[in-house]
Design a protein around this motif. Structure first.
Motif, mmCIF file in Angstrom:
data_model
loop_
_atom_site.group_PDB
_atom_site.id
_atom_site.type_symbol
_atom_site.label_atom_id
_atom_site.label_comp_id
_atom_site.label_asym_id
_atom_site.label_seq_id
_atom_site.Cartn_x
_atom_site.Cartn_y
_atom_site.Cartn_z
ATOM 1 N N ILE A 1 -63.792 11.760 16.818
ATOM 2 C CA ILE A 1 -63.333 12.196 17.951
ATOM 3 C C ILE A 1 -62.928 14.213 17.410
ATOM 4 O O ILE A 1 -63.737 14.539 17.102
ATOM 5 N N SER A 2 -62.735 14.371 18.593
ATOM 6 C CA SER A 2 -62.848 15.800 18.812
ATOM 7 C C SER A 2 -62.020 16.812 18.046
ATOM 8 O O SER A 2 -61.162 16.928 17.289
ATOM 9 N N GLY A 3 -63.072 18.349 17.497
ATOM 10 C CA GLY A 3 -62.588 18.697 16.292
ATOM 11 C C GLY A 3 -62.672 18.523 15.075
ATOM 12 O O GLY A 3 -61.760 18.913 14.410
ATOM 13 N N MET A 4 -62.872 17.025 15.022
ATOM 14 C CA MET A 4 -62.007 16.316 13.191
ATOM 15 C C MET A 4 -63.350 15.726 12.965
ATOM 16 O O MET A 4 -64.567 15.037 13.296
ATOM 17 N N ALA A 5 -63.858 16.406 11.564
ATOM 18 C CA ALA A 5 -65.266 15.856 11.127
ATOM 19 C C ALA A 5 -65.306 14.874 10.672
ATOM 20 O O ALA A 5 -64.509 13.610 10.401
ATOM 21 N N ASN A 6 -66.692 13.953 11.240
ATOM 22 C CA ASN A 6 -66.338 12.395 11.137
ATOM 23 C C ASN A 6 -66.132 11.608 9.819
ATOM 24 O O ASN A 6 -65.839 10.306 9.095
ATOM 25 N N ASP B 1 -63.555 12.478 8.068
ATOM 26 C CA ASP B 1 -61.971 12.134 8.546
ATOM 27 C C ASP B 1 -61.558 11.123 9.295
ATOM 28 O O ASP B 1 -60.891 11.137 9.309
ATOM 29 N N ALA B 2 -62.901 11.897 10.803
ATOM 30 C CA ALA B 2 -62.245 10.860 12.199
ATOM 31 C C ALA B 2 -62.646 9.064 11.771
ATOM 32 O O ALA B 2 -61.370 8.265 11.905
ATOM 33 N N LEU B 3 -63.426 9.337 11.078
ATOM 34 C CA LEU B 3 -63.882 7.476 10.451
ATOM 35 C C LEU B 3 -62.980 6.948 10.153
ATOM 36 O O LEU B 3 -62.594 5.394 10.084
ATOM 37 N N PRO B 4 -62.506 7.167 8.829
ATOM 38 C CA PRO B 4 -60.788 6.807 8.643
ATOM 39 C C PRO B 4 -60.174 6.785 9.228
ATOM 40 O O PRO B 4 -59.074 5.527 8.775
#
Ligand code: SIN
Length: 279
Positions: free
Chosen positions: A209-214, A216-219
């Protein structure tokens, strides 16, 4: 001909009987079928027996053909049509069941296909259903604070996400060069014909997700997927020989099931129809 329409679930799927797709559709019937497709997201026209060229002509009445990224499954006699078969294997010899695991088709294109069409030629005696989940409904049923969090988020889609459990059959070097390497699309898209918002996630193609750390993004993506694939949002298609099924990739995830006797052949023709850039 007496044409009959029937809803297949409260939210998704419309069955049509009494249509012969070997012949051009009268404009008012074509419009009625297209409207049923847009409103029901899965259009099931029963009892067809189309060769690849007839299927191509039938599908072109609903849009332009979108060229599939992997050319390995093209029919020689009609390259715009591909096949789905349970008889192919990965390079290491394992059986390949195309479409296992929820996904939306070719979201790694800047303009992903609006629709996919399958026409059933050979089916196992039981099993091999296709499951669809309605992503407009899933979006509407998200808590308001989560909907607000998704507002404006963009995701990067690639041919094969490094996070995907499902591995795709590789592209030829030529096709790798021809297709986009990565594109960004909104996590929530607005359907260009209904105006309805829908979640637009794809576990096999989203890399980040652009601008989001994995971290945070993967969960977040897992949470959205788990919410989306509830049976309350599902229409499960039990195939009959001759089914012509056209589904709306703008409003659905779908998945195939390899839950049948693999010695029985499952073989369908497949094509996709061009769409607009998700917005
Ligand atoms: C696909 O994902 O296109 C295939 C679905 C199926 O074979 O049921």
């Amino acid at each position: 001909m007496d044409v009959r329409f029937k809803n297949l679930s409260p939210h998704t799927g419309v069955e049509v009987e009494g249509v012969d797709l070997r012949r051009p559709l009268a404009p008012d019937l074509r419009d009625a079928l297209n409207q049923a497709f847009i409103e029901g997201s899965v259009l099931v026209i029963r009892d067809q027996d189309l060769d690849p060229h007839q299927l191509l002509a039938a599908a072109r009445q609903f849009g332009q053909v979108f060229p599939q990224h992997n050319t390995r499954f093209q029919l020689k006699e009609c390259p715009e049509i591909h096949y789905i078969s349970n008889q192919d294997t990965y390079a290491d010899g394992r059986r390949y069941i195309p479409g296992e695991g929820y996904h939306t088709d070719h979201s790694n294109a800047a303009r992903p296909p609006k629709a996919t069409v399958l026409h059933a030629k050979e089916l196992p005696s039981k099993g091999g259903d296709t499951q669809f989940v309605n992503m407009g409904l899933a979006y509407e049923r998200l808590p308001a604070d989560l909907r607000a969090k998704l507002d404006g988020l963009m995701a990067e889609h690639v041919y094969q996400s490094s996070h995907s459990a499902r591995k795709l059959v590789g592209l030829t070097a030529k096709r790798k060069d021809e297709i986009e390497q990565s594109v960004t699309h909104p996590l929530v898209r607005t359907h260009d014909e209904t105006g309805r918002k829908a979640l637009y996630i794809n576990p096999i193609r989203i890399e980040r997700i652009s601008g989001m750390a994995n971290a945070d993004a993967l969960p977040l993506l897992d949470q959205l997927l788990e919410h989306a694939v509830q049976t309350a949002h599902e229409y499960r298609h039990v195939w009959r020989p001759g089914d012509f099924v056209m589904w709306d990739n703008r409003n659905l995830l779908h998945k195939a099931n390899g839950d049948y006797d693999i010695a029985e052949r499952r073989y369908l023709y497949r094509l996709m129809l061009a769409g607009e850039a998700p917005a």
